[in-house]
Design a protein around this motif. Structure first.
Motif, PDB file in Angstrom:
ATOM      1  N   ASN A 209       0.832  -1.214   0.000  1.00 37.10           N
ATOM      2  CA  ASN A 209       0.000   0.000   0.000  1.00 37.10           C
ATOM      3  C   ASN A 209       0.862   1.257   0.000  1.00 37.10           C
ATOM      4  O   ASN A 209       0.554   2.237  -0.666  1.00 37.10           O
ATOM      5  N   ARG A 210       1.962   1.189   0.743  1.00 34.74           N
ATOM      6  CA  ARG A 210       2.846   2.354   0.816  1.00 34.74           C
ATOM      7  C   ARG A 210       3.399   2.699  -0.564  1.00 34.74           C
ATOM      8  O   ARG A 210       3.417   3.852  -0.989  1.00 34.74           O
ATOM      9  N   PHE A 211       3.833   1.657  -1.296  1.00 35.08           N
ATOM     10  CA  PHE A 211       4.464   1.925  -2.597  1.00 35.08           C
ATOM     11  C   PHE A 211       3.420   2.178  -3.697  1.00 35.08           C
ATOM     12  O   PHE A 211       3.689   2.934  -4.637  1.00 35.08           O
TER      13      PHE A 211
ATOM     14  N   ASP B  34       0.786   3.839  -3.125  1.00 31.93           N
ATOM     15  CA  ASP B  34       0.484   5.245  -2.879  1.00 31.93           C
ATOM     16  C   ASP B  34       1.586   6.129  -3.469  1.00 31.93           C
ATOM     17  O   ASP B  34       1.321   7.100  -4.169  1.00 31.93           O
ATOM     18  N   MET B  35       2.834   5.761  -3.215  1.00 30.47           N
ATOM     19  CA  MET B  35       3.970   6.535  -3.723  1.00 30.47           C
ATOM     20  C   MET B  35       3.907   6.647  -5.248  1.00 30.47           C
ATOM     21  O   MET B  35       4.236   7.665  -5.830  1.00 30.47           O
ATOM     22  N   MET B  36       3.462   5.575  -5.899  1.00 25.90           N
ATOM     23  CA  MET B  36       3.408   5.527  -7.360  1.00 25.90           C
ATOM     24  C   MET B  36       2.048   5.969  -7.911  1.00 25.90           C
ATOM     25  O   MET B  36       1.778   5.821  -9.102  1.00 25.90           O
ATOM     26  N   GLN B  37       1.197   6.477  -7.012  1.00 22.04           N
ATOM     27  CA  GLN B  37      -0.152   6.944  -7.387  1.00 22.04           C
ATOM     28  C   GLN B  37      -0.944   5.869  -8.135  1.00 22.04           C
ATOM     29  O   GLN B  37      -1.503   6.104  -9.201  1.00 22.04           O
ATOM     30  N   LEU B  38      -0.937   4.674  -7.546  1.00 28.41           N
ATOM     31  CA  LEU B  38      -1.619   3.544  -8.165  1.00 28.41           C
ATOM     32  C   LEU B  38      -2.703   2.960  -7.261  1.00 28.41           C
ATOM     33  O   LEU B  38      -3.320   1.952  -7.596  1.00 28.41           O
ATOM     34  N   THR B  39      -2.939   3.611  -6.120  1.00 32.23           N
ATOM     35  CA  THR B  39      -3.864   3.056  -5.139  1.00 32.23           C
ATOM     36  C   THR B  39      -5.226   2.728  -5.761  1.00 32.23           C
ATOM     37  O   THR B  39      -5.788   1.671  -5.504  1.00 32.23           O
ATOM     38  N   LYS B  40      -5.697   3.629  -6.611  1.00 32.64           N
ATOM     39  CA  LYS B  40      -7.026   3.439  -7.227  1.00 32.64           C
ATOM     40  C   LYS B  40      -7.053   2.230  -8.147  1.00 32.64           C
ATOM     41  O   LYS B  40      -8.130   1.747  -8.492  1.00 32.64           O
TER      42      LYS B  40
ATOM     43  N   ALA C 101       7.285  -0.134  -8.435  1.00 33.06           N
ATOM     44  CA  ALA C 101       6.764  -0.445  -7.091  1.00 33.06           C
ATOM     45  C   ALA C 101       7.121  -1.878  -6.701  1.00 33.06           C
ATOM     46  O   ALA C 101       7.529  -2.145  -5.570  1.00 33.06           O
ATOM     47  N   ARG C 102       6.991  -2.791  -7.657  1.00 31.28           N
ATOM     48  CA  ARG C 102       7.272  -4.205  -7.379  1.00 31.28           C
ATOM     49  C   ARG C 102       8.732  -4.418  -6.972  1.00 31.28           C
ATOM     50  O   ARG C 102       9.047  -5.278  -6.150  1.00 31.28           O
ATOM     51  N   ALA C 103       9.608  -3.619  -7.575  1.00 24.74           N
ATOM     52  CA  ALA C 103      11.026  -3.718  -7.200  1.00 24.74           C
ATOM     53  C   ALA C 103      11.267  -3.064  -5.836  1.00 24.74           C
ATOM     54  O   ALA C 103      11.971  -3.614  -4.988  1.00 24.74           O
ATOM     55  N   LEU C 104      10.640  -1.897  -5.615  1.00 26.00           N
ATOM     56  CA  LEU C 104      10.914  -1.152  -4.380  1.00 26.00           C
ATOM     57  C   LEU C 104      10.418  -1.866  -3.128  1.00 26.00           C
ATOM     58  O   LEU C 104      11.031  -1.748  -2.065  1.00 26.00           O
ATOM     59  N   VAL C 105       9.306  -2.623  -3.232  1.00 31.43           N
ATOM     60  CA  VAL C 105       8.792  -3.311  -2.035  1.00 31.43           C
ATOM     61  C   VAL C 105       9.824  -4.289  -1.464  1.00 31.43           C
ATOM     62  O   VAL C 105       9.810  -4.584  -0.271  1.00 31.43           O
ATOM     63  N   MET C 106      10.706  -4.777  -2.331  1.00 28.89           N
ATOM     64  CA  MET C 106      11.706  -5.747  -1.873  1.00 28.89           C
ATOM     65  C   MET C 106      12.866  -5.058  -1.121  1.00 28.89           C
ATOM     66  O   MET C 106      13.752  -5.711  -0.612  1.00 28.89           O
ATOM     67  N   ASP C 107      12.816  -3.735  -1.108  1.00 32.99           N
ATOM     68  CA  ASP C 107      13.822  -2.942  -0.418  1.00 32.99           C
ATOM     69  C   ASP C 107      15.251  -3.339  -0.808  1.00 32.99           C
ATOM     70  O   ASP C 107      16.091  -3.602   0.054  1.00 32.99           O
TER      71      ASP C 107
ATOM     72  N   LEU D 123       7.651  10.864 -14.333  1.00 33.20           N
ATOM     73  CA  LEU D 123       8.419   9.806 -13.664  1.00 33.20           C
ATOM     74  C   LEU D 123       9.858  10.242 -13.360  1.00 33.20           C
ATOM     75  O   LEU D 123      10.457   9.774 -12.399  1.00 33.20           O
ATOM     76  N   LEU D 124      10.386  11.160 -14.165  1.00 32.85           N
ATOM     77  CA  LEU D 124      11.741  11.666 -13.889  1.00 32.85           C
ATOM     78  C   LEU D 124      11.773  12.393 -12.546  1.00 32.85           C
ATOM     79  O   LEU D 124      12.721  12.237 -11.769  1.00 32.85           O
ATOM     80  N   VAL D 125      10.715  13.164 -12.282  1.00 33.93           N
ATOM     81  CA  VAL D 125      10.649  13.864 -10.994  1.00 33.93           C
ATOM     82  C   VAL D 125      10.405  12.845  -9.877  1.00 33.93           C
ATOM     83  O   VAL D 125      11.058  12.853  -8.840  1.00 33.93           O
ATOM     84  N   GLU D 126       9.451  11.927 -10.151  1.00 30.35           N
ATOM     85  CA  GLU D 126       9.112  10.871  -9.196  1.00 30.35           C
ATOM     86  C   GLU D 126      10.361  10.081  -8.782  1.00 30.35           C
ATOM     87  O   GLU D 126      10.588   9.803  -7.610  1.00 30.35           O
ATOM     88  N   MET D 127      11.142   9.723  -9.769  1.00 28.82           N
ATOM     89  CA  MET D 127      12.338   8.893  -9.541  1.00 28.82           C
ATOM     90  C   MET D 127      13.335   9.610  -8.637  1.00 28.82           C
ATOM     91  O   MET D 127      13.954   9.000  -7.769  1.00 28.82           O
ATOM     92  N   GLN D 128      13.466  10.921  -8.842  1.00 28.25           N
ATOM     93  CA  GLN D 128      14.385  11.692  -7.991  1.00 28.25           C
ATOM     94  C   GLN D 128      13.876  11.728  -6.546  1.00 28.25           C
ATOM     95  O   GLN D 128      14.661  11.625  -5.601  1.00 28.25           O
ATOM     96  N   LEU D 129      12.545  11.867  -6.390  1.00 26.63           N
ATOM     97  CA  LEU D 129      11.974  11.899  -5.041  1.00 26.63           C
ATOM     98  C   LEU D 129      12.159  10.542  -4.357  1.00 26.63           C
ATOM     99  O   LEU D 129      12.534  10.479  -3.175  1.00 26.63           O
ATOM    100  N   ILE D 130      11.912   9.464  -5.109  1.00 24.15           N
ATOM    101  CA  ILE D 130      12.080   8.110  -4.552  1.00 24.15           C
ATOM    102  C   ILE D 130      13.527   7.910  -4.121  1.00 24.15           C
ATOM    103  O   ILE D 130      13.810   7.396  -3.045  1.00 24.15           O
TER     104      ILE D 130
END
Ligand code: ATP
Ligand code: MG
Length: 254
Positions: free
Chosen positions: A116-118, A120-126, A146-152, A173-180
């Motif tokens: 859920n956290r990721f 949300d981060m990727m704006q995919l909750t809906k 998101a699938r990669a990030l959940v594995m930390d 996504l370029l901005v998103e990637m920098q924030l992530i």
């Protein structure tokens, strides 16, 4: 601290009886938390190099060191994201994102909390309950991230992940990637053909030569973030990169 080190990585392939030298001795040090963009002519061996770091392919010579130890296998601390997300079409978005966690035996409640956290981060909750065929290319790519990030993982290996996206989605996504990257402090190796993309994302930009590839040049990039594609402060660096890249691309076309 050095997270990854490539020591004289050499890789050959055989096409019938013809020996093709892809990597001609790659030496690269990646510090923990680096965002490294790799750029070079088509066919110079960038994907091969990422696959070797991921442990999906073995070098003919040389070694990859991870936290000071040689790598011989794949491992959950190094996760690769491909150009086309390669999602499971029979699973819903949330189940795609949780797949690795499920394989790792993480209980359902815990999996949901993490995914859920990721999402949300990727704006995919809906779209958690949608199937991947119901998503756009950009959304699928966000599911793959998101699938990669959940594995930390410590290290994200990204092979032209934005190449198939339209310009607007890519810019987001370029901005998103920098924030992530800033939030998670991951070490990222990111292959791209796009010089602007490389200068927006990378704190280091590494130029591969024509085959047999070596690292021709490395650039540091300390412009303030978040950077966007229109940033004029990146223009000089983009020109310097192109000046190194053009002769290599020309050679690769014979
Ligand atoms: N499994 C394989 N068998 C034979 N040759 C291969 C194999 N994988 C890659 N090669 C060759 O190695 C070279 C490097 O390929 P690679 O895919 O790593 O290049 P690349 O830099 O990622 O190119 P692009 O920018 O087009 O994606 C190419 O000449 C390719 O033909
Ligand atoms: Mg490639």
């Amino acid at each position: 601290m050095t997270k990854l080190e490539a020591k004289n990585i050499v890789k050959y392939f055989y096409h019938d009886s013809h020996k093709l030298e892809a990597l001609g001795g790659i030496n690269l040090k990646v510090e923990a938390g680096d965002f490294v963009c790799l750029i070079g002519p088509s066919g110079c061996g960038k994907s091969t190099f990422l696959r070797i770091i991921a442990g999906l392919e073995k070098p003919d010579e040389g070694q990859i060191m991870f936290d000071g130890h040689p790598i011989t296998e794949t491992g959950p601390e190094r996760i690769m994201i491909f150009q086309e997300g390669a999602l499971f079409p029979w699973l819903k978005v949330q189940d795609n994102v949780e797949f690795g966690l499920k394989m790792a035996g993480i209980p359902k409640n815990e999996r949901a909390k993490i995914s859920n956290r990721f999402l949300d981060m990727m704006q995919l909750t809906k779209f958690a309950d949608s199937y991947t065929y119901q998503l756009s290319t950009g959304m699928k790519q966000r599911v793959a991230i998101a699938r990669a990030l959940v594995m930390d993982p410590d290290v994200l290996l990204m092979d032209e992940p934005f190449a198939a996206l339209d310009a607007q989605t890519r810019d987001l996504l370029l901005v998103e990637m920098q924030l992530i990257w800033e939030k998670t402090k991951k070490t990222i190796l990111f292959v791209t053909h796009n010089v602007t993309e490389a200068t927006v994302l990378g704190n280091k930009i590494v130029i591969f030569s024509n085959r047999p590839s070596i690292i021709k040049k490395q650039f540091e990039n300390n412009s303030p973030r978040p950077r966007v594609t229109e940033d004029e402060s990146l223009l000089k660096l983009q020109q310097d990169i192109l000046a190194e890249l053009r002769p290599e691309v020309k050679k690769s076309r014979g």
